[in-house]
Write a protein that holds these residues in place. Sequence first.
Motif, mmCIF file in Angstrom:
data_model
loop_
_atom_site.group_PDB
_atom_site.id
_atom_site.type_symbol
_atom_site.label_atom_id
_atom_site.label_comp_id
_atom_site.label_asym_id
_atom_site.label_seq_id
_atom_site.Cartn_x
_atom_site.Cartn_y
_atom_site.Cartn_z
ATOM 1 N N VAL A 9 -4.983 -11.341 -5.607
ATOM 2 C CA VAL A 9 -6.423 -10.373 -5.435
ATOM 3 C C VAL A 9 -6.768 -10.222 -6.605
ATOM 4 O O VAL A 9 -7.755 -10.433 -6.775
ATOM 5 N N ASP A 10 -5.822 -9.486 -7.115
ATOM 6 C CA ASP A 10 -6.275 -8.563 -9.547
ATOM 7 C C ASP A 10 -6.488 -10.167 -9.755
ATOM 8 O O ASP A 10 -7.656 -10.089 -10.549
ATOM 9 N N LEU A 11 -5.642 -11.293 -9.143
ATOM 10 C CA LEU A 11 -6.302 -12.463 -10.437
ATOM 11 C C LEU A 11 -7.258 -13.244 -9.781
ATOM 12 O O LEU A 11 -8.367 -13.439 -10.257
ATOM 13 N N GLU A 12 -7.710 -13.327 -8.345
ATOM 14 C CA GLU A 12 -8.879 -13.546 -7.457
ATOM 15 C C GLU A 12 -10.492 -12.473 -8.991
ATOM 16 O O GLU A 12 -10.857 -13.049 -8.142
ATOM 17 N N LEU A 13 -9.639 -11.193 -8.217
ATOM 18 C CA LEU A 13 -11.044 -10.455 -8.525
ATOM 19 C C LEU A 13 -10.553 -9.121 -9.408
ATOM 20 O O LEU A 13 -10.264 -8.051 -9.647
ATOM 21 N N PRO A 14 -10.601 -10.414 -10.579
ATOM 22 C CA PRO A 14 -10.048 -8.984 -11.876
ATOM 23 C C PRO A 14 -10.831 -7.753 -12.175
ATOM 24 O O PRO A 14 -12.056 -7.537 -11.594
ATOM 25 N N GLN A 15 -9.879 -6.725 -13.004
ATOM 26 C CA GLN A 15 -10.591 -5.280 -12.742
ATOM 27 C C GLN A 15 -10.709 -4.782 -11.481
ATOM 28 O O GLN A 15 -11.739 -3.739 -11.286
ATOM 29 N N SER A 16 -10.693 -4.560 -10.425
ATOM 30 C CA SER A 16 -10.263 -4.389 -9.181
ATOM 31 C C SER A 16 -9.021 -3.011 -9.328
ATOM 32 O O SER A 16 -8.448 -3.313 -9.962
ATOM 33 N N THR A 17 -10.271 -1.834 -8.541
ATOM 34 C CA THR A 17 -9.034 -0.840 -8.928
ATOM 35 C C THR A 17 -9.009 -0.947 -7.251
ATOM 36 O O THR A 17 -8.920 -0.685 -5.950
ATOM 37 N N PHE A 18 -7.299 -0.540 -7.130
ATOM 38 C CA PHE A 18 -6.404 -0.570 -5.962
ATOM 39 C C PHE A 18 -6.647 0.959 -5.538
ATOM 40 O O PHE A 18 -6.179 1.766 -6.448
ATOM 41 N N CYS A 19 -6.477 1.372 -4.457
ATOM 42 C CA CYS A 19 -6.660 3.088 -3.973
ATOM 43 C C CYS A 19 -5.523 2.872 -2.261
ATOM 44 O O CYS A 19 -4.978 1.588 -2.358
ATOM 45 N N LEU A 20 -5.695 4.099 -2.341
ATOM 46 C CA LEU A 20 -4.162 4.266 -1.157
ATOM 47 C C LEU A 20 -3.758 3.428 -0.998
ATOM 48 O O LEU A 20 -3.231 3.406 -1.698
ATOM 49 N N HIS A 21 -3.441 2.902 0.618
ATOM 50 C CA HIS A 21 -1.507 2.601 0.528
ATOM 51 C C HIS A 21 -1.737 1.498 -0.063
ATOM 52 O O HIS A 21 -0.026 1.436 -0.652
ATOM 53 N N THR A 22 -2.996 0.393 -0.647
ATOM 54 C CA THR A 22 -2.336 -0.264 -1.967
ATOM 55 C C THR A 22 -1.612 0.611 -3.372
ATOM 56 O O THR A 22 -0.667 -0.010 -3.485
ATOM 57 N N ALA A 23 -2.994 1.544 -3.132
ATOM 58 C CA ALA A 23 -2.410 2.821 -4.496
ATOM 59 C C ALA A 23 -0.717 3.222 -4.316
ATOM 60 O O ALA A 23 0.031 2.650 -5.585
ATOM 61 N N ALA A 24 -0.236 3.320 -2.914
ATOM 62 C CA ALA A 24 0.555 3.970 -3.237
ATOM 63 C C ALA A 24 1.845 3.081 -2.840
ATOM 64 O O ALA A 24 2.727 3.619 -3.408
ATOM 65 N N VAL A 25 1.727 1.078 -2.917
ATOM 66 C CA VAL A 25 2.612 0.703 -3.151
ATOM 67 C C VAL A 25 2.931 0.605 -4.461
ATOM 68 O O VAL A 25 3.810 0.292 -4.831
ATOM 69 N N ILE A 26 1.886 0.285 -5.431
ATOM 70 C CA ILE A 26 2.249 0.164 -6.807
ATOM 71 C C ILE A 26 2.663 1.242 -7.457
ATOM 72 O O ILE A 26 3.426 1.011 -8.671
ATOM 73 N N TRP A 27 2.598 2.745 -6.747
ATOM 74 C CA TRP A 27 3.145 3.488 -7.649
ATOM 75 C C TRP A 27 4.985 3.731 -7.218
ATOM 76 O O TRP A 27 5.606 4.917 -7.094
ATOM 77 N N ASP A 28 5.257 2.978 -6.518
ATOM 78 C CA ASP A 28 6.482 2.585 -5.897
ATOM 79 C C ASP A 28 6.847 4.080 -4.841
ATOM 80 O O ASP A 28 7.956 4.957 -4.629
ATOM 81 N N LEU A 29 5.572 4.922 -4.275
ATOM 82 C CA LEU A 29 6.251 5.692 -2.926
ATOM 83 C C LEU A 29 6.509 4.673 -1.895
ATOM 84 O O LEU A 29 6.192 3.590 -1.497
ATOM 85 N N GLU A 30 7.745 5.898 -0.875
ATOM 86 C CA GLU A 30 7.494 5.413 0.152
ATOM 87 C C GLU A 30 6.227 5.347 1.337
ATOM 88 O O GLU A 30 6.070 6.574 1.426
ATOM 89 N N LEU A 31 6.376 4.586 1.767
ATOM 90 C CA LEU A 31 5.836 4.402 2.998
ATOM 91 C C LEU A 31 6.247 3.895 4.271
ATOM 92 O O LEU A 31 7.116 3.249 4.253
ATOM 93 N N LEU A 32 5.792 4.309 5.937
ATOM 94 C CA LEU A 32 6.789 3.760 6.611
ATOM 95 C C LEU A 32 6.027 2.658 7.087
ATOM 96 O O LEU A 32 7.253 2.170 7.591
ATOM 97 N N ALA A 33 5.372 1.631 6.470
ATOM 98 C CA ALA A 33 5.173 -0.382 7.146
ATOM 99 C C ALA A 33 4.037 -0.673 6.096
ATOM 100 O O ALA A 33 3.786 0.549 5.381
ATOM 101 N N VAL A 34 5.014 -1.671 6.054
ATOM 102 C CA VAL A 34 3.553 -1.839 5.301
ATOM 103 C C VAL A 34 2.150 -1.462 5.476
ATOM 104 O O VAL A 34 1.923 -2.151 6.611
ATOM 105 N N PRO A 35 0.934 -1.401 4.180
ATOM 106 C CA PRO A 35 0.022 -1.816 4.700
ATOM 107 C C PRO A 35 -0.515 -2.710 5.703
ATOM 108 O O PRO A 35 -0.380 -3.816 5.181
ATOM 109 N N ALA A 36 -1.262 -2.880 6.659
ATOM 110 C CA ALA A 36 -2.402 -3.666 7.281
ATOM 111 C C ALA A 36 -3.416 -4.131 6.316
ATOM 112 O O ALA A 36 -3.822 -5.710 6.244
#
Length: 331
Positions: A58-85
Amino acid sequence: MQLISAQDLRRTTGDTRSLSRRYAQGELVRIRKGIYAEKRAWVSLPPWERYFQTVRAVDLELPQSTFCLHTAAVIWDLELLAVPAYIHLAGATRGHAGRRKPTTSAACARSGQTGIEHITAYGIHRHRGNAAAVQRGGLLVTPLAETVIGVIAGEDFTAGVVLADHAISGRRGSGPPVSKDELFRTAFQLESAARRSWVAQVLNFAVAESESAGESLSRAQMHVLGFPAPMLQAKMRQGGTLLARTDFFWPKYRLIGEFDGDAKYLNDEYLGTQTARQAVLAEKKREDRLRAAGFRVVRWDWATASDPARLAACLRQAGLPSSRSRQPGTR
């Protein structure tokens, strides 16, 4: 893994046809528009890694996008109970906000199968409103505290506790530290009073001592189910000798609770120089010492921790009483 950008390939080699040909022959998966990966490598990825590679696409397709919420949590290496949808993006305008279906595809073989039917694909969820952004691993993401609070505000109690415990713990392997005080200050900026109250409940319950997502989930489930709060990481001694450090301990009932994650027996980081068989034997001897000292021990795994009814039955069978099931405040 290597992602292949059609635009980059055209720019560097002038090639405009090889990707389409390889896709048609079943060698490539098209993850996003103009972004490909080797199908064999894509299918072999575990779900969390496949999600992260979709984020990169997605970042390659849409450069300079800002990832938020669960996606940002994954990028921050935070623990989630399930893979985001979804892949969550901030900064959408009114007309562009909302969910879009996944675009990941592969060509059909003669059998009529693509080879990725069993693979979960991820669409995009665009959220309205501008968000602050920082760099993390070459990607633009919402700041750590804002990410944690944003996810907690929309999650149930158990998932929120898992995230909050990990965010404030010392076991995070990467990223800057974040304190409860900083999270409370960030939560105070939420516009909704109901969300502020909800997040405060989760943060007040969060502790830094929890040593795994499974322990955090178990503790949150115990609270929801009305079981008495355990001591965490208690050191059990007999005659001045340390017998063990336990996940959970209820002194009144001389009951020890242990969460058994697969990593304890299968992950090299946990095993050290031991084999899995040696680790299981050492754990059995440890438990025998605790029982010989007059303690009772109850164990459960991830499947039980994830199922409130199963965990409640497990704890009650071990002799731990509970009040009637209760739910923390609603949002």
